[in-house]
Design a protein around this motif. Sequence first.
Motif, mmCIF file in Angstrom:
data_model
loop_
_atom_site.group_PDB
_atom_site.id
_atom_site.type_symbol
_atom_site.label_atom_id
_atom_site.label_comp_id
_atom_site.label_asym_id
_atom_site.label_seq_id
_atom_site.Cartn_x
_atom_site.Cartn_y
_atom_site.Cartn_z
ATOM 1 N N GLN A 129 0.786 -1.161 0.039
ATOM 2 C CA GLN A 129 -0.053 -0.008 -0.055
ATOM 3 C C GLN A 129 1.066 1.185 -0.100
ATOM 4 N N SER A 130 0.486 2.353 -0.673
ATOM 5 C CA SER A 130 1.181 3.422 -0.619
ATOM 6 C C SER A 130 0.879 4.559 0.245
ATOM 7 N N ASP A 131 -0.408 4.442 0.874
ATOM 8 C CA ASP A 131 -0.996 5.374 1.796
ATOM 9 C C ASP A 131 -0.952 4.652 3.045
ATOM 10 N N PHE A 132 -1.047 5.794 4.108
ATOM 11 C CA PHE A 132 -1.122 5.185 5.625
ATOM 12 C C PHE A 132 -2.632 5.260 5.817
ATOM 13 N N THR A 133 -3.154 4.374 6.665
ATOM 14 C CA THR A 133 -4.445 4.280 7.195
ATOM 15 C C THR A 133 -4.448 4.492 8.611
ATOM 16 N N ARG A 134 -5.361 5.144 9.144
ATOM 17 C CA ARG A 134 -5.684 5.539 10.441
ATOM 18 C C ARG A 134 -6.217 4.440 11.247
ATOM 19 N N VAL A 135 -5.432 3.457 11.957
ATOM 20 C CA VAL A 135 -6.064 2.460 12.683
ATOM 21 C C VAL A 135 -6.601 2.501 14.191
ATOM 22 N N PHE A 136 -6.387 3.766 14.684
ATOM 23 C CA PHE A 136 -6.494 4.291 16.142
ATOM 24 C C PHE A 136 -6.621 5.678 16.236
ATOM 25 N N SER A 137 -7.502 6.108 17.062
ATOM 26 C CA SER A 137 -7.696 7.648 17.295
ATOM 27 C C SER A 137 -8.241 7.762 18.484
ATOM 28 N N GLY A 138 -7.504 7.809 19.756
ATOM 29 C CA GLY A 138 -8.290 7.894 20.927
ATOM 30 C C GLY A 138 -7.333 8.031 22.022
ATOM 31 N N TRP A 139 -7.958 7.888 23.395
ATOM 32 C CA TRP A 139 -7.355 8.254 24.746
ATOM 33 C C TRP A 139 -6.806 6.715 25.035
ATOM 34 N N LEU A 140 -5.465 6.495 25.485
ATOM 35 C CA LEU A 140 -5.108 5.670 26.092
ATOM 36 C C LEU A 140 -4.554 5.589 27.588
ATOM 37 N N PHE A 141 -4.845 4.833 28.448
ATOM 38 C CA PHE A 141 -4.559 4.934 30.036
ATOM 39 C C PHE A 141 -3.459 4.213 30.359
ATOM 40 N N LYS A 142 -2.540 4.620 31.127
ATOM 41 C CA LYS A 142 -1.390 3.746 31.738
ATOM 42 C C LYS A 142 -2.067 2.892 32.370
ATOM 43 N N GLU A 143 -2.839 3.038 33.690
ATOM 44 C CA GLU A 143 -3.292 2.352 34.639
ATOM 45 C C GLU A 143 -4.234 1.285 34.314
ATOM 46 N N SER A 144 -4.922 1.786 33.180
ATOM 47 C CA SER A 144 -6.142 0.652 32.579
ATOM 48 C C SER A 144 -5.831 0.559 31.199
ATOM 49 N N PRO A 145 -4.860 -0.355 30.679
ATOM 50 C CA PRO A 145 -4.599 -0.476 29.338
ATOM 51 C C PRO A 145 -5.512 -1.181 28.433
ATOM 52 N N SER A 146 -6.445 -1.928 28.946
ATOM 53 C CA SER A 146 -7.625 -2.570 28.349
ATOM 54 C C SER A 146 -9.018 -1.584 28.438
ATOM 55 N N LEU A 147 -8.623 -0.644 29.080
ATOM 56 C CA LEU A 147 -9.926 0.365 28.850
ATOM 57 C C LEU A 147 -10.077 1.052 27.284
ATOM 58 N N ASN A 148 -9.050 1.172 26.714
ATOM 59 C CA ASN A 148 -9.005 1.537 25.332
ATOM 60 C C ASN A 148 -7.783 0.946 24.534
ATOM 61 N N VAL A 149 -8.175 0.207 23.620
ATOM 62 C CA VAL A 149 -7.028 -0.582 23.056
ATOM 63 C C VAL A 149 -6.484 -0.487 21.580
ATOM 64 N N VAL A 150 -5.319 -0.367 21.126
ATOM 65 C CA VAL A 150 -5.149 -0.147 19.574
ATOM 66 C C VAL A 150 -5.149 -1.764 19.023
ATOM 67 N N GLU A 151 -6.045 -2.054 18.451
ATOM 68 C CA GLU A 151 -6.408 -3.369 17.871
ATOM 69 C C GLU A 151 -5.566 -3.464 16.382
ATOM 70 N N HIS A 152 -4.431 -4.096 16.376
ATOM 71 C CA HIS A 152 -3.813 -4.204 15.285
ATOM 72 C C HIS A 152 -3.110 -5.323 15.426
ATOM 73 N N PRO A 153 -3.037 -6.182 14.183
ATOM 74 C CA PRO A 153 -2.278 -7.591 14.350
ATOM 75 C C PRO A 153 -0.882 -7.351 14.514
ATOM 76 N N ILE A 154 -0.239 -6.339 14.056
ATOM 77 C CA ILE A 154 1.299 -6.280 14.040
ATOM 78 C C ILE A 154 1.742 -5.176 15.251
ATOM 79 N N TYR A 155 0.809 -4.092 15.284
ATOM 80 C CA TYR A 155 1.667 -3.039 16.418
ATOM 81 C C TYR A 155 0.723 -2.947 17.417
ATOM 82 N N ASP A 156 1.479 -2.739 18.538
ATOM 83 C CA ASP A 156 0.855 -2.458 19.972
ATOM 84 C C ASP A 156 1.306 -0.980 20.190
#
Length: 170
Positions: A129-156
């Motif tokens: 692919q030549s273009d970037f695709t937005r896979v996540f946009s939102g708040w991430l919390f250190k103490e509650s990592p499962s509250l909002n998760v970047v869901e991607h098969p390769i990157y965390d």
Amino acid sequence: MRICLPVWPVMAALMLAGCGDEASEAEPSEAPDAPSTGAIASSEAAPDPSVGAIVAPVEGATPMAERVATIGLLNKRNNVTKDFELRPGESAEEGSVIVRLEACERTAPYEFPEQTGAFVQVDVRERRQSDFTRVFSGWLFKESPSLNVVEHPIYDVWVKDCAMSFPGEE
């Protein structure tokens, strides 16, 4: 389990701050051209002032533009981790992923429970692919990592810290 009720509505409001915001849904292909070896580039546009503005700022706290967030990135294919130190409005590119920081916050030392969060946008360029695709946009919390998760098969992506200070803090 002890739950402090006044904090949860604030956290929910912070999480919803990025929902439905057309500015955060901009074309990810507009990403700055940066070297692919983890270079940090400042984005052209200033961060959205409404992001992180849900809670009234504490008088004397570090201004948003001077805060520094530490964001962790894991490539699950090769088990390589990388830490980025970003200010709001900056982005970092590592291989085929761009991590942008729009805001970071943490609770004052006298507030409980302690919370550290960052409004992050993650763009990924998939193979062939030549273009970037937005896979996540939102708040991430250190103490509650499962509250909002970047869901991607390769990157965390996760928040490690938000460096800022409050009045009277050492």
